[in-house]
Design an enzyme around this catalytic site. Sequence first.
Site, PDB file in Angstrom:
ATOM      1  N   CYS A   1       5.951  -2.945  -0.090  1.00 37.70           N
ATOM      2  CA  CYS A   1       6.430  -3.348   1.231  1.00 37.70           C
ATOM      3  C   CYS A   1       7.576  -2.471   1.754  1.00 37.70           C
ATOM      4  O   CYS A   1       7.349  -1.370   2.219  1.00 37.70           O
ATOM      5  CB  CYS A   1       6.815  -4.826   1.205  1.00 37.70           C
ATOM      6  SG  CYS A   1       6.898  -5.579   2.845  1.00 37.70           S
TER       7      CYS A   1
ATOM      8  N   HIS B   1       2.501  -8.299  -2.132  1.00 37.31           N
ATOM      9  CA  HIS B   1       3.438  -9.027  -2.991  1.00 37.31           C
ATOM     10  C   HIS B   1       2.606  -9.958  -3.876  1.00 37.31           C
ATOM     11  O   HIS B   1       1.423  -9.803  -4.027  1.00 37.31           O
ATOM     12  CB  HIS B   1       4.404  -9.854  -2.150  1.00 37.31           C
ATOM     13  CG  HIS B   1       5.270  -9.056  -1.234  1.00 37.31           C
ATOM     14  ND1 HIS B   1       6.408  -8.404  -1.650  1.00 37.31           N
ATOM     15  CD2 HIS B   1       5.181  -8.816   0.102  1.00 37.31           C
ATOM     16  CE1 HIS B   1       6.988  -7.801  -0.628  1.00 37.31           C
ATOM     17  NE2 HIS B   1       6.255  -8.034   0.448  1.00 37.31           N
TER      18      HIS B   1
END
Length: 268
Positions: free
Chosen positions: A108, A206
């Site tokens: 990310c 994630h």
Amino acid sequence: MPQTQDNAKVGAVGDHPPLQILSLYHRDMNIYGDSGNILSVTRRAELYGFRPMVRYYDPGDAWPERIDMILGGGGQDHGQERIIDDLRERGGLLHDLADQEVPMLMICGLYQLFGHYFETSDHERLEGVGILDVHTIAQPERMIGNLVEQAEDFGRVVGYENHSGLTYLGEGAHPLGMVTEDGRGNNGKDHTEGARWKKVIGTYMHGSLLPKNPAITDFLIKGAAERRYGQGTFAQMQEAMDQKSRNELERLDSLADQASRIAASRPR
């Protein structure tokens, strides 16, 4: 900062050859369960007979002399702003390690900053280190939910995306995987997700990513081990595993399969 291959011969599991794992900006870039990636790598490496040694690096810390693998997580905009100056200072070292095919996984926020730049919602441009040929532009809406993609080298990959940045790949990057629906992945339009260059992986997944995707975990471990100890090391360590370790690895693989199937059944 070139690193030469160790001359030490890797023998039986009892030798426990070390692997130096760096957690990059653990204090500011570590949300949505990204610590699970460290746990997954260290546990599987132990089962294969290695001795994983984790070092946490934050701005102001001394840079390690030996690095076999780098793991980086996600963070909010203010977390990126806190680490960006230090990241730029370390950019040359990180480029050297990437060129030397040190395996890296960036999630990310650090995925974005491993690209050329991230343009924030305030139209501020945070210049990245350009290891991955990507750039990212913030948008008002977030892309949130469990995500399933198909990766050429890893098969089905399952994770959880939560980002407002739209990432676009240049010619020098290949996607980690492809999604089938609009509104997901790198930018919601071209069906790509993540990016790869040499042994560097960037992704929005994630969740944590690695406990549900052991093929990627083993890719990182194998890359680190064979770069340090030579080709064939990973297979040699697998062959030398005792039955207890094999059983535990099978248990972890089964749990990973169950977790990924449950996540895939609940896409949003």
